[in-house]
Design an enzyme around this catalytic site. Structure first.
Site, PDB file in Angstrom:
ATOM      1  N   ARG A  96      -2.239  25.017   5.515  1.00 61.32           N
ATOM      2  CA  ARG A  96      -2.715  23.948   4.635  1.00 61.32           C
ATOM      3  C   ARG A  96      -2.176  24.106   3.211  1.00 61.32           C
ATOM      4  NH1 ARG A  96      -9.065  22.835   6.269  1.00 61.32           N
ATOM      5  NH2 ARG A  96      -8.854  23.195   8.521  1.00 61.32           N
ATOM      6  N   GLY A  97      -1.241  25.040   3.030  1.00 63.77           N
ATOM      7  CA  GLY A  97      -0.641  25.239   1.716  1.00 63.77           C
ATOM      8  C   GLY A  97      -1.504  25.983   0.732  1.00 63.77           C
ATOM      9  N   TYR A 128       6.992  35.999   1.913  1.00 59.67           N
ATOM     10  CA  TYR A 128       7.109  35.929   0.457  1.00 59.67           C
ATOM     11  C   TYR A 128       8.484  35.547  -0.069  1.00 59.67           C
ATOM     12  CZ  TYR A 128       2.443  37.804   0.555  1.00 59.67           C
ATOM     13  OH  TYR A 128       1.104  37.963   0.792  1.00 59.67           O
ATOM     14  N   PHE A 418      -0.858  48.745  -2.999  1.00 59.36           N
ATOM     15  CA  PHE A 418      -1.843  48.085  -3.873  1.00 59.36           C
ATOM     16  C   PHE A 418      -2.110  46.681  -3.372  1.00 59.36           C
ATOM     17  CE2 PHE A 418       2.383  47.569  -5.790  1.00 59.36           C
ATOM     18  CZ  PHE A 418       2.458  46.199  -5.998  1.00 59.36           C
TER      19      PHE A 418
END
EC number: 2.3.1.-
Length: 418
Positions: A96-97, A128, A418
């Site tokens: 769904r963005g 990414y 992290f």
């Protein structure tokens, strides 16, 4: 027939923090209920405006957090980084963005603050790159077959006159931060650690909600008494037939700021009675470990993968922050679909410094901002990326020029998750 409602993406409030953490646990396949001790520990990470949530009505269905970080670049300098963590989207709300909206909001704020890069550890590889991140460091894990390693199992102390002592968490909190700062002044790809990092690794703060058991902490002192190394490790209790020990020592983290410290700590770990296997934890791909053993084949690679991903937010500041052993000039056409730092840049660099400025000159090499991030810390090869079709030479030989400028003799490494 049900209707899909609009999902609101916004910074969370303190009152929404428990629901946000429930969504975070759900996204990482942890028990949804968050223990109060765990919640209190995580509240220490809360920075207003830096924890984003996506809400379907009053229910949090996606999470995103960023925080200030320093990243060490080639040559020992540092740049301001927007460190991204706690990224989840609940399975009921995928496609769904939501991540795209949270990422765009965070990166725009980071650019406005003047952060030079954004960083993250990617749980999944394909996610990414579309946001301009590229894999900038690699992580390797080894399992050492101790009997095969060829070390003297009667080892009792470092051969250089130093010593190994077992210490406690208070010693680690007192000595560890200084050692880590020493390491990251020399290690491209290393990142800053907070006081909370040390507290959570020594039992003062419980971030994951599971019962705390103290590991062993080994400290190396050189012959002149200086502390140059620390390691945290755990052991299991596994015995085979005929009362044969089959125990494993698993390293949680190890800092050796000199080769002598690294040698002494690894030899100590491989000399512990009953331990037959030493698992190295997350190490640099060019770590000395295998070659500190008489038989390097005793160290078997169990994991090798991308680790720290970088998204450049300011091309000029990033390229000017690092050092260069060689001298040269190249014009880069940087494509940034996110619209944050693309354009054509002329880099002139040498041992005495670097200048990176916008230019109208013809480009020598065209590449995506994600591939520039992979090259920036010195690990990736422009020649290799050209062979893969990921960068394009506009002038013959440009990829070799870029490699001569950017590649380093020491591979970048990020010791942290992290």
């Amino acid at each position: 027939m049900s209707r899909r409602t609009e999902t609101d993406v916004r910074p969370i409030t303190k009152a929404e923090f428990p629901d946000w953490n429930r969504a975070l646990n759900t996204g990482f396949l942890q028990p949804p209920a968050v223990a109060e001790e765990q919640l209190e520990a995580r509240r220490r990470q809360f920075v207003p405006g830096r924890s984003l949530g996506a809400f379907d009505g009053d229910r949090c269905v996606a999470t995103f957090r960023s925080f200030d970080q320093e990243l060490t670049v080639v040559g020992g300098g540092t740049v301001r980084a927007d460190a991204i963590s706690n990224v989840t989207v609940t399975a009921t709300h995928r496609r769904r963005g939501l991540l795209t909206r949270m990422m765009a909001q965070d990166l725009a704020a980071a650019k406005e603050r003047g952060d030079v890069v954004a960083t993250l550890i990617a749980a999944e590889y394909p996610i990414y790159g579309r946001y301009g991140f590229g894999p900038a460091t690699t992580m390797t894990e080894w399992a050492v077959d101790v009997p095969r390693a060829g070390l003297d199992r009667r080892w009792a102390a470092p051969e250089d006159g130093g010593r190994i002592d077992l210490v406690d968490g208070a010693d680690v909190r007192a000595l560890g931060p200084g050692l880590h700062e020493w390491l990251r002044r020399e290690q491209p790809g290393a990142v800053s650690r907070t006081e909370l990092w040390w507290q959570s690794r020594t039992g003062l703060v419980n971030m994951n909600g599971t019962p705390w058991t103290e590991p062993y902490y080994a400290m190396y002192r050189s012959a002149d008494g200086g502390v140059e190394g620390l390691a945290s490790y755990r052991t299991d209790d596994h015995w085979g037939d005929a009362k044969q020990p089959l125990n494993t020592a698993t390293v949680e983290w190890l800092v050796g700021v000199t080769p002598a410290a690294a040698r002494a700590l690894w030899h100590y770990l491989c000399s512990i009675d009953w331990v037959q296997t030493v698992k190295s934890g997350w190490r640099s791909p060019d770590d000395l470990l295998p070659h500190l053993l008489p038989d390097p084949r005793a160290a078997r690679i169990t994991t090798q993968a991308d680790w720290l991903w970088v998204r450049i937010l300011d091309v000029a500041a990033a390229l000017e922050a690092r050092t260069y052993d060689g001298r040269g000039a190249v014009v880069l056409e940087v494509v940034d679909r996110g619209g944050l730092t693309g354009g054509r840049w002329r880099l002139e660099a040498g041992p005495d410094g670097a200048s990176c400025v916008p230019t109208t000159e013809s480009a020598h090499l065209a590449l995506d901002v994600a591939d520039l991030a992979a090259l920036w810390l010195g690990d990736a090869s422009a020649v290799r990326l050209a062979a893969l079709g990921r960068v394009r030479e506009e002038r013959a030989g440009a990829a070799r020029v870029v490699d001569a400028l950017l590649r380093t003799s020491r591979r970048p490494w990020c010791p942290d998750m992290f």
